[in-house]
Write an enzyme that holds these catalytic residues in place. Structure first.
Site, PDB file in Angstrom:
ATOM      1  CG  HIS A  96      18.806 -14.268  33.930  1.00  0.00           C
ATOM      2  ND1 HIS A  96      19.214 -13.412  32.941  1.00  0.00           N
ATOM      3  CD2 HIS A  96      18.487 -13.481  34.972  1.00  0.00           C
ATOM      4  CE1 HIS A  96      19.123 -12.163  33.352  1.00  0.00           C
ATOM      5  NE2 HIS A  96      18.691 -12.176  34.602  1.00  0.00           N
ATOM      6  CG  HIS A 129      10.018 -12.074  38.245  1.00  0.00           C
ATOM      7  ND1 HIS A 129      10.565 -11.820  39.484  1.00  0.00           N
ATOM      8  CD2 HIS A 129      10.197 -10.952  37.534  1.00  0.00           C
ATOM      9  CE1 HIS A 129      11.037 -10.607  39.512  1.00  0.00           C
ATOM     10  NE2 HIS A 129      10.841 -10.041  38.351  1.00  0.00           N
ATOM     11  CD  GLU A 148      11.242  -6.472  40.395  1.00  0.00           C
ATOM     12  OE1 GLU A 148      11.398  -6.103  39.217  1.00  0.00           O
ATOM     13  OE2 GLU A 148      11.217  -7.665  40.721  1.00  0.00           O
ATOM     14  CE1 TYR A 176      17.602  -4.159  32.871  1.00  0.00           C
ATOM     15  CE2 TYR A 176      15.337  -4.242  32.065  1.00  0.00           C
ATOM     16  CZ  TYR A 176      16.318  -4.697  32.926  1.00  0.00           C
ATOM     17  OH  TYR A 176      16.032  -5.680  33.833  1.00  0.00           O
ATOM     18  CG  HIS A 183       7.723  -3.987  36.710  1.00  0.00           C
ATOM     19  ND1 HIS A 183       9.000  -3.790  36.251  1.00  0.00           N
ATOM     20  CD2 HIS A 183       6.905  -3.731  35.663  1.00  0.00           C
ATOM     21  CE1 HIS A 183       8.951  -3.454  34.969  1.00  0.00           C
ATOM     22  NE2 HIS A 183       7.695  -3.405  34.593  1.00  0.00           N
ATOM     23  CG  HIS A 218       7.852  -7.446  36.163  1.00  0.00           C
ATOM     24  ND1 HIS A 218       7.282  -7.723  37.370  1.00  0.00           N
ATOM     25  CD2 HIS A 218       9.193  -7.470  36.367  1.00  0.00           C
ATOM     26  CE1 HIS A 218       8.224  -7.887  38.279  1.00  0.00           C
ATOM     27  NE2 HIS A 218       9.392  -7.754  37.699  1.00  0.00           N
TER      28      HIS A 218
HETATM   29 FE   LIG Z   1      11.415  -8.008  38.313  1.00  0.00          FE
END
Ligand SMILES: [Fe+2]
Length: 451
Positions: A304, A347, A353, A362, A377, A383
């Site tokens: 990813h 992460h 963010e 989502y 976040h 998160h």
């Molecule tokens: Fe993030």
């Protein structure tokens, strides 16, 4: 450079529907609403046609490098010095500006909000602005604020401009029409509009109630990101950005202009519309962009990539690769990666963010992050997918699958984002958000094997 001239005939009183758009991002445009209103071969003739006044709007310092230099020459009925009298301080209570740290509000945390309801009262795009977070410092021209606008009424003879910021508008419900000094443009959900610093506008609610998100950029303008090895195509393509053609109002009625300047608001009363630019040329202009034209690039074998692969626009900070703001889009796309955990990974991030859901589901948060909702976040706070999303993705049969009917975005800034009192106490905060990770149990027991 793509230069277009598209003569337009404007009605004498008020600008109406958009009369057309010119394609390209940051192009050197030229446009006139009346024939021969635009001087040719020079910017500042001794006398301008129609008795217009020539005036420059500088979006960058005069001496900015050529590739970054932005300015527009306007040919208008009155110069802007006639579009003000005395400035009188006023209040726009919901709109906050960094630095704005509320002592008893805790910004450290992972937060999520339900959609903010639109009240019944008459609110315009300006008076209905509700600041959720601020970051950086407007006085040093770094950072941003994230707002939600709640608009039920049009700005009639009320006009506005921000000396503080460029405004990136992300409609989520309802339709807006932006009547600006440079022309008229409409925006609806799944489109964005960008209003440059210093440009006067009013907003008409075409279809309400209208709600959406605003990224207020105190720093250098949004630009297209470099594509690196991706090459010359995909992501946001320049031709899909649209600048309005010239349109003007010749309207002699009592009018008000509100200015946002270093976080304060002041108002001035004049006797006419300030949207009186009959012709203009230059590369400092509003624009709109249809998010559905964003061509995502991603993993086609395994793993990813970082979400930066989905950057639509980036506002640089002066430190290469460290954005003041990135505007990132998560739209419908194919998932094809093999032997891969496909949703975003867990992460912590030095960037902060703030996400908003425009439409649909989502993938990392199938429940709770609903259209109109917001999540934050903040800097270096962990998160990732919630418990059910982790279990589902860990056990999914990895055939090609399509994420459909989904469109969310992120305002990501290098600065920590501070909550306003509105965000902490009035907006519909989901108190149980952090519990979404409670289902992530310890699987490790010291024995090898996939679990
Ligand atoms: Fe993030």
């Amino acid at each position: 450079m793509n230069v277009q001239t598209q003569p337009q005939v404007s009605d004498s009183a008020r600008t109406g529907a958009p009369r057309g758009y010119m394609p390209g991002f940051g192009n050197d445009f030229e446009t006139e609403a009346l024939p021969d209103a635009l001087p040719q071969g020079q910017n500042s003739p001794q006398k301008c046609n129609y008795g217009l006044y020539a005036e420059q709007l500088s979006g960058t310092p005069f001496t900015a490098p050529r590739g970054q230099n932005e300015r527009t020459w306007c040919y208008r009925i009155r110069p802007s010095v006639r579009h003000q009298s005395r400035w009188v301080k006023t209040e726009v209570p919901g709109w906050k500006t960094a630095p704005h740290v509320v002592d008893d509000v805790i910004s450290l945390g992972q937060y999520r909000w339900d959609p903010i309801p639109v009240p019944d009262e008459a609110l315009t795009f300006v008076t209905g602005m509700r600041t959720m977070t601020t970051a950086g410092d407007v006085n040093t021209q770094v950072g941003m604020a994230a707002h939600v606008y709640l608009a039920t009424a049009s700005m009639e003879d009320d006009y506005f401009y921000s000396a503080d910021s460029e405004l990136l508008v992300v409609p989520q419900a309802g339709r807006l029409r932006f009547h600006t000094e440079m022309g008229v443009m409409d925006a609806e959900p799944q489109e964005i509009a960008i209003l440059p610093r210093g440009m006067v506008f009013r907003v008409e609610v075409l279809e309400g109630p209208a709600r959406g998100f605003v990224c207020e950029n105190y720093g250098a303008k949004f630009d297209l990101p470099n594509r690196g090895p991706i090459g010359a195509n995909c992501l946001a393509n320049p031709r899909d950005f649209k600048a309005p053609v010239a349109a003007f109002e010749d309207r002699e009625v009592p009018s008000r202009i509100t200015i946002k300047w270093c976080g304060q608001f002041h108002v001035t009363e004049i006797g006419h519309s300030p949207l009186d630019v009959v012709a203009w040329h230059g590369n400092y202009a509003p624009c709109k962009y249809d998010l559905r034209t964003f061509s995502p690039v991603g993993a086609i074998l395994f793993d990813h990539p970082d979400p930066s692969i989905f950057t639509v626009l980036t506002a640089p900070s002066g430190v290469e690769g460290t954005a003041n703001i990135d505007f990132v889009l998560f739209r419908d796309r194919w998932n094809v990666a093999e032997h891969t955990f496909r949703p975003p990974w867990y992460h912590k991030n030095i960037m902060s963010e703030l996400m908003g859901n425009i439409h649909g589901i989502y993938d990392a948060k199938p429940e709770g992050f609903v259209p109109g909702g917001i999540s934050l976040h903040n800097m270096m706070l962990p998160h990732g997918p919630d418990g059910p999303a982790f279990e589902r993705a860990s056990n999914a049969k990895l055939a090609p699958s399509k994420l459909e009917d989904t469109i969310s975005f992120m305002f990501e800034t290098r600065f920590p984002q501070h909550l306003t009192r509105f965000a902490a106490e009035e907006a519909p905060l989901q108190d149980d958000y952090v519990e979404c990770w409670d289902g992530l149990e310890k699987k490790f027991d010291g024995t090898p094997g996939l679990k």
